[in-house]
Every structure is written in structure tokens, then in C-alpha cells.
Design a protein around this motif. Structure first.
Motif, PDB file in Angstrom:
ATOM      1  N   ILE A  63       0.812  -1.222   0.000  1.00 41.22           N
ATOM      2  CA  ILE A  63       0.000   0.000   0.000  1.00 41.22           C
ATOM      3  C   ILE A  63       0.842   1.268   0.000  1.00 41.22           C
ATOM      4  O   ILE A  63       0.587   2.186  -0.780  1.00 41.22           O
ATOM      5  N   ILE A  64       1.867   1.328   0.853  1.00 44.38           N
ATOM      6  CA  ILE A  64       2.607   2.587   1.007  1.00 44.38           C
ATOM      7  C   ILE A  64       3.287   3.005  -0.294  1.00 44.38           C
ATOM      8  O   ILE A  64       3.290   4.182  -0.663  1.00 44.38           O
ATOM      9  N   GLY A  65       3.881   2.048  -1.016  1.00 40.62           N
ATOM     10  CA  GLY A  65       4.538   2.390  -2.274  1.00 40.62           C
ATOM     11  C   GLY A  65       3.585   3.048  -3.257  1.00 40.62           C
ATOM     12  O   GLY A  65       3.937   4.016  -3.938  1.00 40.62           O
ATOM     13  N   ARG A  66       2.356   2.530  -3.339  1.00 39.49           N
ATOM     14  CA  ARG A  66       1.371   3.121  -4.252  1.00 39.49           C
ATOM     15  C   ARG A  66       0.913   4.496  -3.778  1.00 39.49           C
ATOM     16  O   ARG A  66       0.682   5.392  -4.600  1.00 39.49           O
ATOM     17  N   LEU A  67       0.774   4.648  -2.480  1.00 37.66           N
ATOM     18  CA  LEU A  67       0.366   5.951  -1.956  1.00 37.66           C
ATOM     19  C   LEU A  67       1.414   7.026  -2.226  1.00 37.66           C
ATOM     20  O   LEU A  67       1.076   8.174  -2.546  1.00 37.66           O
ATOM     21  N   THR A  68       2.694   6.662  -2.094  1.00 36.11           N
ATOM     22  CA  THR A  68       3.755   7.652  -2.318  1.00 36.11           C
ATOM     23  C   THR A  68       3.861   8.067  -3.777  1.00 36.11           C
ATOM     24  O   THR A  68       4.434   9.105  -4.088  1.00 36.11           O
ATOM     25  N   GLU A  69       3.326   7.246  -4.687  1.00 32.13           N
ATOM     26  CA  GLU A  69       3.315   7.620  -6.101  1.00 32.13           C
ATOM     27  C   GLU A  69       2.264   8.690  -6.392  1.00 32.13           C
ATOM     28  O   GLU A  69       2.371   9.418  -7.374  1.00 32.13           O
ATOM     29  N   ARG A  70       1.261   8.765  -5.528  1.00 32.10           N
ATOM     30  CA  ARG A  70       0.144   9.682  -5.795  1.00 32.10           C
ATOM     31  C   ARG A  70       0.114  10.898  -4.877  1.00 32.10           C
ATOM     32  O   ARG A  70      -0.446  11.934  -5.231  1.00 32.10           O
ATOM     33  N   TYR A  71       0.694  10.762  -3.677  1.00 30.56           N
ATOM     34  CA  TYR A  71       0.588  11.847  -2.702  1.00 30.56           C
ATOM     35  C   TYR A  71       1.970  12.248  -2.192  1.00 30.56           C
ATOM     36  O   TYR A  71       2.903  11.442  -2.174  1.00 30.56           O
ATOM     37  N   SER A  72       2.079  13.490  -1.771  1.00 34.25           N
ATOM     38  CA  SER A  72       3.344  13.972  -1.219  1.00 34.25           C
ATOM     39  C   SER A  72       3.587  13.351   0.154  1.00 34.25           C
ATOM     40  O   SER A  72       2.660  12.879   0.832  1.00 34.25           O
ATOM     41  N   GLU A  73       4.843  13.366   0.563  1.00 36.16           N
ATOM     42  CA  GLU A  73       5.183  12.821   1.866  1.00 36.16           C
ATOM     43  C   GLU A  73       4.550  13.645   2.982  1.00 36.16           C
ATOM     44  O   GLU A  73       4.160  13.108   4.026  1.00 36.16           O
ATOM     45  N   GLY A  74       4.438  14.955   2.774  1.00 30.00           N
ATOM     46  CA  GLY A  74       3.782  15.798   3.774  1.00 30.00           C
ATOM     47  C   GLY A  74       2.325  15.421   3.966  1.00 30.00           C
ATOM     48  O   GLY A  74       1.817  15.385   5.089  1.00 30.00           O
ATOM     49  N   THR A  75       1.632  15.140   2.863  1.00 31.17           N
ATOM     50  CA  THR A  75       0.230  14.731   2.943  1.00 31.17           C
ATOM     51  C   THR A  75       0.096  13.404   3.687  1.00 31.17           C
ATOM     52  O   THR A  75      -0.798  13.236   4.536  1.00 31.17           O
ATOM     53  N   LEU A  76       0.978  12.464   3.386  1.00 32.73           N
ATOM     54  CA  LEU A  76       0.922  11.161   4.051  1.00 32.73           C
ATOM     55  C   LEU A  76       1.273  11.270   5.529  1.00 32.73           C
ATOM     56  O   LEU A  76       0.715  10.552   6.367  1.00 32.73           O
ATOM     57  N   LEU A  77       2.190  12.188   5.857  1.00 32.91           N
ATOM     58  CA  LEU A  77       2.530  12.391   7.260  1.00 32.91           C
ATOM     59  C   LEU A  77       1.319  12.920   8.023  1.00 32.91           C
ATOM     60  O   LEU A  77       0.998  12.440   9.132  1.00 32.91           O
ATOM     61  N   SER A  80      -0.986   3.741  10.461  1.00 31.70           N
ATOM     62  CA  SER A  80      -0.342   4.943  10.994  1.00 31.70           C
ATOM     63  C   SER A  80       1.115   4.691  11.344  1.00 31.70           C
ATOM     64  O   SER A  80       1.992   5.489  11.006  1.00 31.70           O
ATOM     65  N   LEU A  81       1.374   3.582  12.031  1.00 29.55           N
ATOM     66  CA  LEU A  81       2.752   3.262  12.420  1.00 29.55           C
ATOM     67  C   LEU A  81       3.654   3.102  11.198  1.00 29.55           C
ATOM     68  O   LEU A  81       4.754   3.653  11.142  1.00 29.55           O
ATOM     69  N   CYS A  82       3.186   2.328  10.233  1.00 32.11           N
ATOM     70  CA  CYS A  82       4.007   2.056   9.038  1.00 32.11           C
ATOM     71  C   CYS A  82       4.239   3.320   8.225  1.00 32.11           C
ATOM     72  O   CYS A  82       5.365   3.603   7.790  1.00 32.11           O
ATOM     73  N   THR A  83       3.173   4.088   8.004  1.00 34.03           N
ATOM     74  CA  THR A  83       3.296   5.313   7.210  1.00 34.03           C
ATOM     75  C   THR A  83       4.206   6.315   7.898  1.00 34.03           C
ATOM     76  O   THR A  83       5.072   6.932   7.258  1.00 34.03           O
ATOM     77  N   LEU A  84       4.023   6.494   9.209  1.00 29.51           N
ATOM     78  CA  LEU A  84       4.867   7.429   9.951  1.00 29.51           C
ATOM     79  C   LEU A  84       6.343   7.046   9.828  1.00 29.51           C
ATOM     80  O   LEU A  84       7.191   7.903   9.517  1.00 29.51           O
ATOM     81  N   ASN A  85       6.667   5.780  10.061  1.00 29.76           N
ATOM     82  CA  ASN A  85       8.066   5.361  10.042  1.00 29.76           C
ATOM     83  C   ASN A  85       8.687   5.477   8.656  1.00 29.76           C
ATOM     84  O   ASN A  85       9.799   5.990   8.501  1.00 29.76           O
ATOM     85  N   VAL A  86       7.978   5.007   7.637  1.00 30.64           N
ATOM     86  CA  VAL A  86       8.538   5.033   6.280  1.00 30.64           C
ATOM     87  C   VAL A  86       8.696   6.463   5.782  1.00 30.64           C
ATOM     88  O   VAL A  86       9.748   6.847   5.246  1.00 30.64           O
ATOM     89  N   VAL A  87       7.665   7.284   5.958  1.00 32.37           N
ATOM     90  CA  VAL A  87       7.691   8.651   5.430  1.00 32.37           C
ATOM     91  C   VAL A  87       8.735   9.503   6.156  1.00 32.37           C
ATOM     92  O   VAL A  87       9.499  10.241   5.515  1.00 32.37           O
ATOM     93  N   THR A  88       8.793   9.405   7.476  1.00 32.80           N
ATOM     94  CA  THR A  88       9.771  10.228   8.205  1.00 32.80           C
ATOM     95  C   THR A  88      11.200   9.774   7.909  1.00 32.80           C
ATOM     96  O   THR A  88      12.095  10.617   7.768  1.00 32.80           O
ATOM     97  N   ASP A  89      11.431   8.459   7.793  1.00 30.95           N
ATOM     98  CA  ASP A  89      12.772   7.990   7.424  1.00 30.95           C
ATOM     99  C   ASP A  89      13.175   8.534   6.061  1.00 30.95           C
ATOM    100  O   ASP A  89      14.310   8.986   5.855  1.00 30.95           O
ATOM    101  N   SER A  90      12.242   8.497   5.113  1.00 31.83           N
ATOM    102  CA  SER A  90      12.533   9.009   3.777  1.00 31.83           C
ATOM    103  C   SER A  90      12.795  10.515   3.800  1.00 31.83           C
ATOM    104  O   SER A  90      13.757  11.004   3.192  1.00 31.83           O
ATOM    105  N   MET A  91      11.965  11.269   4.511  1.00 36.54           N
ATOM    106  CA  MET A  91      12.135  12.715   4.586  1.00 36.54           C
ATOM    107  C   MET A  91      13.466  13.086   5.241  1.00 36.54           C
ATOM    108  O   MET A  91      14.154  14.012   4.801  1.00 36.54           O
ATOM    109  N   LEU A  92      13.840  12.359   6.281  1.00 36.73           N
ATOM    110  CA  LEU A  92      15.081  12.677   6.997  1.00 36.73           C
ATOM    111  C   LEU A  92      16.311  12.352   6.164  1.00 36.73           C
ATOM    112  O   LEU A  92      17.304  13.081   6.216  1.00 36.73           O
TER     113      LEU A  92
END
Length: 419
Positions: free
Chosen positions: A289-303, A336-348
Motif C-alpha cells: 500500500i505505502i509504495g502506491r500511496l507515495t506515487e500519488r501523494y506527497s510525503e507531507g500529505t501522508l505524514l 499509521s505506524l508504518c506510514t509514519l516510520n517510512v515517510v519520516t525515514d525518507s524525509m530525513l
């Protein structure tokens, strides 16, 4: 030239692998991660019984868990700096060597001092952040969240296989048999890391200290270099959001075994099924799911989305009364846990220079050990005084305040995918 050693001045650094080689290295990295996480959960499945056999009570078990958490907390940033300076291959190899030491000592732990000594190698056991470093180096920024998210498949495999194999082997072949198997698996992981992971995974345009021909001026133990990263623009806010947003749910998960037994009134087997439910959902969310979401939405939106869902789940958790209610909340909690961890790791990793991504991921890897270190005491006090509802209320309050903060703060927009 020794594996993982910085190249001598005047010699060109080895180029990162091409596309076919990159895919192979990523595949091997995912496989190594699943292997180590399976071993880790095999160990978790036998530790309570081993501690009981050696005469320790629940307080002693708590101290042992705290030692493990403190060592992981201290080792994460050091491991990340080591990876930046010596390369991802050396870092992954070090992690598997440390794992081999831990499981060897655990297999020999017929008394409490040896059991305590078996925790010491945990200082350098960081296969998951090591794998994140390889993936970060070998994927373009736009593809990074999806690639990091696939590590959730490895985590799910580790939870399910590790728990199943640990229980089955300890029952059929003796309590120490999972430690023997984990030791052999980590020796194998050491050999695979040395032979299949390239010495230089950094981009050719920014090879970093590990391949530049010069030793870095700062030591891997230099705390100033580690804390310097937190002062970079865009790093500190995202890092503290990562820590604060996931902390209440981390407290809940630390107390989950007690809550399952006392509040949900589950048997050991039923609690195991519930953990498998967690593992399967995490595999689906991070792997599919997360990979597909990141193709359509910004990391800020997912955060923002992860924080909103965290708040909603917390509000519902404050009023749940049985395990069926909790099962309905688990998909939102896992998302929430998965999205938070993946998105923040990527942003950092995007907010720091490529030569510092290892150190940044090492700092991120210390978040969970920090929770495991202070969580048992704080979580126990919350549960004893206020009950399960306290965890949901805290989760709602913290994430609602973070959402208000994010509404006023600019967050990164969607990154364009590489052509």
C-alpha cells in the motif's frame, strides 16, 4: 584491500552497481533483513522461558529487556556513523557478526551472568537500519518511500516465522535450539554480506567518506557529528514528530502482553494469533500500500494522514472494552505506524547530505530502543493508575496537537520521479 575499509588516496572508488546489479543487491538486502528479523523473534519467543528456568522473576526480566534497549539506543547512532565512514557492506557484516556473538552466548547461557553477557553484542546488532542504508543509497529520492516500505514485508515474515519457529523448535528440540539455529543463520548472513553487498553503495557523484580516499576527520564516536545532523534545516521538526507521534502507541505495544492477559483475557496461543494478525497487516500495508500511496501523494500529505488516523484510533482506543473492538482498530494503528516510520525515514534521509544518510538512519533506529528503555516503567504506571484507556487518550492528545502544528508548518511537496 580489506572488506569495508576506506580506499587509499589516489585510487578510484568502486562504482555503485548498475541497474541489474542494483536489483540483485536490493533483493539480497531484503532477504538478509528477513533472515535476521526471523532470528530476532525466535529469540524473543524463548527469552521469558529461559529467564524463568534460570530463576529470574518478572523484575529481572524487565532489567534484562532494559539492558537490551539501552545498548540498542546507544549503538544506533554509532552504527550509522560507522556505515557512512566504512560502507554499508562493513556495517551489515558487523551487525551479523554481533548477532552471531549474541546467539552463541545465548546458546551457552546456563547461568544469569552469561545471559546478561549475551545482551552486550546488541550494541552493534542493527540489520534493519543497515538495510535501510543500502536501500537509501541505491534508490532515487522519489522511489525511496516505496523501497523502504517493502522492508515491512521482511518484518512481517520475521514476526510470523520467528514466533512460529521459536515456539516449535523449543518444544520439540529443547529450549536452546532456536539460539543454535539463529547462530548458524547469522554466520551465513555474515558470509552473504561480505560477498554480495558492494563496498560502495553511495552515488558516484557523492561517494562519501567511505570511498573518497581519505579517512573522515571525526570518529564514529563523535557525538558532535551525530547531534549536528539534528540541527540541519528540516531535520529537527520531522525527527521530533517521528518520536512524539509514535511514542504513545509504542508504550501500548510494550504493555501489550500484560494487556492481552489481564484486560483482553487471552490465552498465550490467542495472543500469538493476534501478533500474527499484526504481522500480516504490516506486510500488506508496507509491502503493497505505502509504495502506491507515495506515487500519488506527497510525503507531507501522508505524514498528516498518519497523524490524523493516529488521533482517531487513539480516541476509539480510549473507549474500547474487548479484544474484538481492538481488532477493528488494528488496521488503522498499523497503517499509521508504518506510514509514519517510512515517510519520516525518507524525509530525513533527503534532508541530510548523501554522505550522512547512514548516521541519520542510525539516529532514527534509536527511537524504538528509547521507547523500550523508558516505556516499561512509564507504561506500567499509566496502566496501573488509569487503565488501558490512558494509552488511547494520550495517543489522541499528542497526535491532535501535532496535527495542529503541521497545519501551520510547510511540509515537503511531492518529489518528481526519476525519468
Amino acid at each position: 584491500m580489506q572488506h569495508g575499509a576506506p580506499l587509499r588516496a589516489g585510487r578510484a572508488p568502486p562504482a555503485p552497481p548498475g541497474e541489474p546489479g542494483r536489483r540483485l543487491v536490493l533483493g539480497v538486502t531484503y532477504l538478509l533483513t528477513a533472515l535476521e528479523l526471523t532470528c530476532l523473534f525466535m529469540q524473543f519467543s524463548i527469552m521469558p522461558y529461559l529467564v524463568k528456568n534460570l530463576g529470574l522473576d518478572s523484575v529481572g526480566f524487565g532489567y534484562l529487556q532494559t539492558i537490551f534497549g539501552v545498548l540498542q539506543l546507544l549503538g544506533g547512532p554509532i552504527f550509522g556513523r560507522f556505515a557512512d565512514q566504512w560502507g554499508a557492506r562493513a556495517a551489515l557484516t558487523l551487525s551479523f557478526v554481533a548477532g552471531s556473538g549474541l546467539y552463541l552466548l545465548l546458546s551457552l547461557a546456563t547461568n544469569v551472568p552469561l545471559l546478561v553477557a549475551s545482551r552486550i553484542p546488541a550494541l552493534f546488532m542493527h540489520v534493519l537500519p543497515g538495510a535501510q542504508m543500502v536501500i537509501t543509497d541505491l534508490t532515487p529520492p522519489a522511489d525511496r518511500p516505496g523501497a523502504l516500505g517493502k522492508l515491512g514485508l521482511c518484518f512481517g515474515v520475521g514476526v510470523i516465522l520467528g514466533s512460529l519457529l521459536g515456539g516449535t523448535m523449543s518444544t520439540k528440540f529443547g529450549l536452546y535450539s532456536p539460539a543454535y539455529v539463529a547462530f548458524v543463520a547469522n554466520v551465513l548472513g555474515t558470509a552473504v554480506s561480505l560477498t554480495c553487498i558492494p563496498a560502495n553503495t553511495k552515488a558516484a557523484s557523492d561517494p562519501g567518506p567511505a570511498a573518497s580516499g581519505k579517512r573522515p576527520a571525526a570518529s564514529v564516536f563523535d557525538l558532535k557529528e551525530i547531534t549536528r545532523l539534528l540541527g540541519l534545516p528540516g531535520v529537527r521538526p520531522v525527527f521530533f514528530i517521528k518520536v512524539l507521534s509514535g511514542f504513545p502507541s509504542g508504550l501500548f505495544m510494550i504493555m501489550f502482553s500484560i494487556i492481552s492477559m489481564n484486560f483482553f483475557e487471552l490465552e498465550a496461543a490467542q495472543a500469538g494469533y493476534l501478533m500474527s494478525y499484526f504481522g500480516v497487516l504490516q506486510m500488506v500495508v508496507q509491502g503493497l500500500i505505502i509504495g502506491r500511496l507515495t506515487e500519488r501523494y506527497s510525503e507531507g500529505t501522508l505524514l498528516r494522514a498518519s497523524i490524523v488516523v493516529f488521533s482517531a484510533v487513539g480516541l476509539a482506543m480510549a473507549s474500547m472494552t474487548n479484544v474484538f473492538h481492538f481488532c477493528l482498530l488494528v488496521p488503522g494503528l498499523v497503517f499509521s505506524l508504518c506510514t509514519l516510520n517510512v515517510v519520516t525515514d525518507s524525509m530525513l534521509t533527503k534532508a541530510v547530505p548523501p554522505s550522512d544518510t547512514g548516521a541519520m538512519l542510525g539516529i532514527c533506529a534509536s527511537v524504538q530502543p528509547l521507547t523500550r528503555t523508558i516505556g516499561p516503567t512509564l507504561g506500567g504506571l499509566l496502566y496501573q493508575r488509569f487503565g488501558v484507556a490512558a494509552f488511547g487518550s494520550l495517543q489522541f492528545a499528542v497526535n491532535f496537537l501535532l496535527f495542529l502544528y503541521l497545519c501551520k508548518k510547510e511540509v515537503p511537496q511531492k518529489t518528481k520521479r526519476a525519468p
